[in-house]
Design an enzyme around this catalytic site. Sequence first.
Site, PDB file in Angstrom:
ATOM      1  N   HIS A 150      42.769  24.999  49.741  1.00  0.00           N
ATOM      2  CA  HIS A 150      42.966  25.768  48.516  1.00  0.00           C
ATOM      3  C   HIS A 150      41.910  25.417  47.475  1.00  0.00           C
ATOM      4  O   HIS A 150      41.699  26.158  46.526  1.00  0.00           O
ATOM      5  CB  HIS A 150      44.369  25.494  47.986  1.00  0.00           C
ATOM      6  CG  HIS A 150      44.910  26.547  47.068  1.00  0.00           C
ATOM      7  ND1 HIS A 150      44.991  27.881  47.415  1.00  0.00           N
ATOM      8  CD2 HIS A 150      45.420  26.466  45.808  1.00  0.00           C
ATOM      9  CE1 HIS A 150      45.521  28.567  46.421  1.00  0.00           C
ATOM     10  NE2 HIS A 150      45.779  27.738  45.430  1.00  0.00           N
ATOM     11  N   SER A 162      43.646  31.101  42.859  1.00  0.00           N
ATOM     12  CA  SER A 162      45.062  31.010  43.188  1.00  0.00           C
ATOM     13  C   SER A 162      45.821  32.129  42.470  1.00  0.00           C
ATOM     14  O   SER A 162      45.489  33.299  42.660  1.00  0.00           O
ATOM     15  CB  SER A 162      45.591  29.625  42.821  1.00  0.00           C
ATOM     16  OG  SER A 162      46.854  29.396  43.387  1.00  0.00           O
ATOM     17  N   ASP A 209      43.184  27.075  54.018  1.00  0.00           N
ATOM     18  CA  ASP A 209      44.160  27.280  52.947  1.00  0.00           C
ATOM     19  C   ASP A 209      45.388  27.950  53.550  1.00  0.00           C
ATOM     20  O   ASP A 209      45.372  29.134  53.857  1.00  0.00           O
ATOM     21  CB  ASP A 209      43.576  28.159  51.839  1.00  0.00           C
ATOM     22  CG  ASP A 209      44.519  28.285  50.646  1.00  0.00           C
ATOM     23  OD1 ASP A 209      45.635  27.745  50.707  1.00  0.00           O
ATOM     24  OD2 ASP A 209      44.126  28.926  49.657  1.00  0.00           O
TER      25      ASP A 209
END
Length: 694
Positions: free
Chosen positions: A671, A556, A639
């Site tokens: 994600h 991320s 995602d």
Amino acid sequence: MKKKSLITLSILLCASASIAQENKETKMVLNMENTTKAPLDPQTLWKLGRVSGEGISTDGKTLVYGVSNYAVETNSSEKNLYTLSLETGNTAPLTSEKGGESVIQITENGDIIYLFKGQLWKKNRYKGEAIQLTHSETDLENVKLSPNGQYILFSKAVLIKKYHSTDKYPDLPKSDAYVFDNLDYRHWDTFNNGKFNHPFVASYNNGKIGEAIDLLQDEPFYSPQMPFGGSEDFEWTPDSKAVLYVSKKRFGTEYAVSTNTDIYRYDLTSKQTTNLTEGMNGYDTNPTYSPDGTKLTWLSMKKDGYEADKNDIIIFDKASSQRLNLTAHWDGTVNSFIWSKDNRKIYFVAPSKGTVQLFELTVPTNLKNKSLASIKQISEGNFDITGIVGQVANQLIVTSTKFTRATEIYKYDLANKTLTALTTVNDKMYAHISDNKIESRITKASDGQDLFSWVIYPPDFDPTKKYPTILYCEGGPQSALTQFYSFRWNLQLIASQGYIVIAPNRRGMPGWGVKWNEAISKDWGGQPIRDYLSAIDDISKEKYVDTARRAAIGASYGGYSVYMLAGVHENRFKTLIAHNGLFDMRSWYGTTEELFFANHELGGPYWDKANAKSYTEFNPSEYVDKWNTPILIFQGGHDYRVPIGQGLGAFQAAQLKKIKSRLVYLPDENHWVLSGHNAQVWQREFFGWLKETL
């Protein structure tokens, strides 16, 4: 990227088997005749039980907890419930059916009401068989029973908008198209199919549910919040005459650019709805009444569009009509809280200097004079208090983790400040897992500030030897880097493969004051990246660090950090690993779904010249000309927070520059990585890459 409840979702996937079966499997895995310890490996990690605190009986004598276990053979998980006597310490299985149960209520006579496969069930903690209470045509979700037991509150999805072609054009049943006129066309990992989760209330009589009323009355709003809201978004008034629910009553583009949730009160008699938090512009969540029912409390953020704003505890006293921010003067942010049994205090958990600890807040007796609440940290140690299950006498029942221990349930004695384990689900497994040395380290950052890092060493660490060393870059970007325990980004697991791991609390992380937490916004590629370089440079001064074998890894914002470091690390790292990272900020802004996050963190859209720095100097794709380091890239196909183009763009750039690179594409993951088999692939590729390139 960071969500309030995210926090724990990275260790989802669970379900559990019976205690007997669990012990049988444990013996098979460990070969109990062999008492030698071995470093933690991915296979052993996934055999650990995942423990959850479900509730405490009214008399304070019984704890109900859940244990989830994953079966590699079937790529499935199972969760079951257990009871633990807080008087004797004895445990007993409560459920054993395949699936996953969650406790709704524990009644005074010992009945445990739980949700199983969308229906309510009941089983007495002392005797008797499980009884199915409800037979609803639709699955019940986020259930809360009224205090008087006469009503039920639950949520279900309602078709409001005809976005999908089969709804818009019934004569084309084999079509598959979506038609949108606004944003919020997709969120997290699903496209908006026109269905919105709504709260419903109905009469309830021993399992019989009356006609349900939709509290949002066919409006295109969500409650609970999407995608991670749950029953904590619902609350009954103590007199059972009204319901509170959390909702962001905005639609389309307005929904995508705002965090302004409010707490609404629906009166069952008048059928009128009142906004209790009108004028409060950020997240307002977790409505909770004091035990005596005289005061309402909730968590609140001030700024609309800032998902990682300081989270404060707000109190409203019904008698005086006074509202007060109890934690406004305190330099921190609250994760969660409960009231004390005597109505005098609030206990909460919050990040604190690389850990998550317990705090005690004394509620002012007279809210009219706006006096400051007394707040003090009451626990301390190298562990995280991840949640508070409840209070029993002078003890808090809590969940806790360490880098080297998965979640278990503990009792925290308020008098002598001790933490004692109540559950020992994984003790037999850990008895055969080598320990890791954990140390804290303070580095002087490039601007002179103290920078805290956790350092995790391999088992049997020998300071006379040299070790490959890995810089761990946390996501968020405003996520606390504490003594967490993950079933994928597990720092003990990484270190146990023979690596030193350094995990810095760089700028942007809570636990070091609000100013430090906020410092990352609009400076993603600035001081936080310099913090990472300071941390790896500092530990590299140690003789046991092999400076020719260093790596940087992260997901991320951590993946973004790896992409940024790829262009500025100046040959510090021999290899890199990025998972669902942001590679090109312009294309990311144009495809991500929660635009409030992008607007706050980057300053706004790329076409506004005032935000140029975020899209040039702090844009990893601008530095590809300097890339020269092998890189492994993970990317989830579902995602929508960091869409697929980010990972593909980074991989394509590396390939065209003829840099050794590998793409691991996970088409069905979001994600995170939620499938057990996919997680095993992830870890094999992760450690295989490190072995190959480091």
